[in-house]
Design a protein around this motif. Structure first.
Motif, PDB file in Angstrom:
ATOM      1  N   THR A 176      55.336 -12.845  27.294  1.00  0.00           N
ATOM      2  CA  THR A 176      54.402 -13.854  27.786  1.00  0.00           C
ATOM      3  C   THR A 176      54.457 -15.129  26.948  1.00  0.00           C
ATOM      4  O   THR A 176      54.402 -16.238  27.486  1.00  0.00           O
ATOM      5  N   LEU A 177      54.555 -14.971  25.637  1.00  0.00           N
ATOM      6  CA  LEU A 177      54.560 -16.130  24.733  1.00  0.00           C
ATOM      7  C   LEU A 177      55.966 -16.651  24.428  1.00  0.00           C
ATOM      8  O   LEU A 177      56.107 -17.642  23.720  1.00  0.00           O
ATOM      9  N   ASP A 178      56.991 -15.957  24.944  1.00  0.00           N
ATOM     10  CA  ASP A 178      58.380 -16.325  24.664  1.00  0.00           C
ATOM     11  C   ASP A 178      58.595 -16.453  23.159  1.00  0.00           C
ATOM     12  O   ASP A 178      58.964 -17.509  22.646  1.00  0.00           O
ATOM     13  N   CYS A 179      58.318 -15.348  22.453  1.00  0.00           N
ATOM     14  CA  CYS A 179      58.420 -15.352  21.001  1.00  0.00           C
ATOM     15  C   CYS A 179      58.983 -14.025  20.514  1.00  0.00           C
ATOM     16  O   CYS A 179      59.262 -13.135  21.319  1.00  0.00           O
ATOM     17  N   VAL A 235      54.065 -13.134  15.799  1.00  0.00           N
ATOM     18  CA  VAL A 235      52.676 -12.775  16.080  1.00  0.00           C
ATOM     19  C   VAL A 235      52.124 -11.692  15.150  1.00  0.00           C
ATOM     20  O   VAL A 235      50.930 -11.409  15.177  1.00  0.00           O
ATOM     21  N   LEU A 236      52.988 -11.082  14.341  1.00  0.00           N
ATOM     22  CA  LEU A 236      52.558 -10.009  13.443  1.00  0.00           C
ATOM     23  C   LEU A 236      52.843 -10.368  11.993  1.00  0.00           C
ATOM     24  O   LEU A 236      53.810 -11.067  11.704  1.00  0.00           O
ATOM     25  N   ARG A 237      52.005  -9.847  11.113  1.00  0.00           N
ATOM     26  CA  ARG A 237      52.309  -9.911   9.691  1.00  0.00           C
ATOM     27  C   ARG A 237      51.818  -8.631   9.063  1.00  0.00           C
ATOM     28  O   ARG A 237      50.827  -8.037   9.498  1.00  0.00           O
ATOM     29  N   GLN A 258      49.483 -23.473  22.098  1.00  0.00           N
ATOM     30  CA  GLN A 258      50.756 -24.168  22.293  1.00  0.00           C
ATOM     31  C   GLN A 258      51.323 -23.931  23.683  1.00  0.00           C
ATOM     32  O   GLN A 258      51.965 -24.809  24.252  1.00  0.00           O
ATOM     33  N   ARG A 259      51.076 -22.744  24.235  1.00  0.00           N
ATOM     34  CA  ARG A 259      51.602 -22.408  25.562  1.00  0.00           C
ATOM     35  C   ARG A 259      50.630 -22.812  26.668  1.00  0.00           C
ATOM     36  O   ARG A 259      50.929 -22.650  27.843  1.00  0.00           O
ATOM     37  N   GLY A 260      49.454 -23.313  26.294  1.00  0.00           N
ATOM     38  CA  GLY A 260      48.467 -23.736  27.278  1.00  0.00           C
ATOM     39  C   GLY A 260      47.840 -22.588  28.037  1.00  0.00           C
ATOM     40  O   GLY A 260      47.449 -22.740  29.194  1.00  0.00           O
ATOM     41  N   LEU A 261      47.732 -21.418  27.379  1.00  0.00           N
ATOM     42  CA  LEU A 261      47.166 -20.233  28.024  1.00  0.00           C
ATOM     43  C   LEU A 261      45.727 -20.002  27.579  1.00  0.00           C
ATOM     44  O   LEU A 261      45.425 -20.082  26.385  1.00  0.00           O
ATOM     45  N   SER A 262      44.874 -19.690  28.528  1.00  0.00           N
ATOM     46  CA  SER A 262      43.519 -19.258  28.181  1.00  0.00           C
ATOM     47  C   SER A 262      43.584 -17.798  27.773  1.00  0.00           C
ATOM     48  O   SER A 262      44.556 -17.093  28.069  1.00  0.00           O
ATOM     49  N   VAL A 263      42.556 -17.334  27.108  1.00  0.00           N
ATOM     50  CA  VAL A 263      42.495 -15.926  26.713  1.00  0.00           C
ATOM     51  C   VAL A 263      42.548 -15.033  27.951  1.00  0.00           C
ATOM     52  O   VAL A 263      43.252 -14.020  27.968  1.00  0.00           O
ATOM     53  N   GLY A 264      41.840 -15.414  28.988  1.00  0.00           N
ATOM     54  CA  GLY A 264      41.823 -14.613  30.219  1.00  0.00           C
ATOM     55  C   GLY A 264      43.185 -14.541  30.879  1.00  0.00           C
ATOM     56  O   GLY A 264      43.619 -13.469  31.302  1.00  0.00           O
ATOM     57  N   ALA A 265      43.873 -15.665  30.976  1.00  0.00           N
ATOM     58  CA  ALA A 265      45.199 -15.693  31.590  1.00  0.00           C
ATOM     59  C   ALA A 265      46.190 -14.890  30.754  1.00  0.00           C
ATOM     60  O   ALA A 265      47.021 -14.147  31.297  1.00  0.00           O
ATOM     61  N   PHE A 266      46.093 -15.015  29.438  1.00  0.00           N
ATOM     62  CA  PHE A 266      46.967 -14.257  28.540  1.00  0.00           C
ATOM     63  C   PHE A 266      46.703 -12.760  28.687  1.00  0.00           C
ATOM     64  O   PHE A 266      47.633 -11.971  28.801  1.00  0.00           O
ATOM     65  N   ALA A 267      45.436 -12.372  28.683  1.00  0.00           N
ATOM     66  CA  ALA A 267      45.076 -10.960  28.823  1.00  0.00           C
ATOM     67  C   ALA A 267      45.621 -10.394  30.127  1.00  0.00           C
ATOM     68  O   ALA A 267      46.185  -9.295  30.145  1.00  0.00           O
ATOM     69  N   ASP A 268      45.478 -11.140  31.212  1.00  0.00           N
ATOM     70  CA  ASP A 268      46.003 -10.684  32.508  1.00  0.00           C
ATOM     71  C   ASP A 268      47.520 -10.529  32.470  1.00  0.00           C
ATOM     72  O   ASP A 268      48.060  -9.547  32.971  1.00  0.00           O
ATOM     73  N   THR A 298      52.745  -3.143  24.591  1.00  0.00           N
ATOM     74  CA  THR A 298      51.862  -4.302  24.502  1.00  0.00           C
ATOM     75  C   THR A 298      52.543  -5.417  23.721  1.00  0.00           C
ATOM     76  O   THR A 298      52.496  -6.588  24.122  1.00  0.00           O
ATOM     77  N   LEU A 299      53.194  -5.066  22.623  1.00  0.00           N
ATOM     78  CA  LEU A 299      53.916  -6.065  21.835  1.00  0.00           C
ATOM     79  C   LEU A 299      55.016  -6.714  22.667  1.00  0.00           C
ATOM     80  O   LEU A 299      55.200  -7.933  22.623  1.00  0.00           O
ATOM     81  N   GLU A 300      55.713  -5.911  23.443  1.00  0.00           N
ATOM     82  CA  GLU A 300      56.758  -6.459  24.318  1.00  0.00           C
ATOM     83  C   GLU A 300      56.165  -7.442  25.323  1.00  0.00           C
ATOM     84  O   GLU A 300      56.703  -8.533  25.541  1.00  0.00           O
ATOM     85  N   ALA A 301      55.044  -7.084  25.927  1.00  0.00           N
ATOM     86  CA  ALA A 301      54.398  -7.960  26.904  1.00  0.00           C
ATOM     87  C   ALA A 301      53.894  -9.245  26.248  1.00  0.00           C
ATOM     88  O   ALA A 301      53.989 -10.325  26.838  1.00  0.00           O
ATOM     89  N   ILE A 302      53.371  -9.134  25.029  1.00  0.00           N
ATOM     90  CA  ILE A 302      52.923 -10.326  24.295  1.00  0.00           C
ATOM     91  C   ILE A 302      54.102 -11.261  24.059  1.00  0.00           C
ATOM     92  O   ILE A 302      54.020 -12.468  24.309  1.00  0.00           O
ATOM     93  N   CYS A 303      55.203 -10.705  23.563  1.00  0.00           N
ATOM     94  CA  CYS A 303      56.380 -11.523  23.265  1.00  0.00           C
ATOM     95  C   CYS A 303      56.989 -12.125  24.530  1.00  0.00           C
ATOM     96  O   CYS A 303      57.426 -13.284  24.526  1.00  0.00           O
TER      97      CYS A 303
END
Length: 66
Positions: free
Chosen positions: A46-49, A54-56, A5-15, A39-44
């Protein structure tokens, strides 16, 4: 799903998050046993979420069996 949805590749997201693409795969496949709050903070960020996006929670087998 959020990556697409955010148009991110795995590599770009990982970076952006500061983890390896292999660790992204572990997270995506639900094999991670733990996630650092940083890491959770950086994920959120990056994804603006929110973390719940992202967790369950899934009980361990021994917890589920009593």
């Amino acid at each position: 799903m959020l990556l697409a949805q955010r148009g991110l590749s795995v590599g770009a997201f990982a970076d952006a998050v500061g983890i390896t693409p292999a660790n992204v795969a572990v997270l995506k496949n639900g094999r991670a046993k733990a996630v650092r709050f940083t890491t959770l903070e950086a994920i959120c960020r990056t994804l603006d979420c929110q973390p719940g996006d992202v967790l369950r929670w899934v009980p361990d087998e021994e917890s589920a069996n009593g």
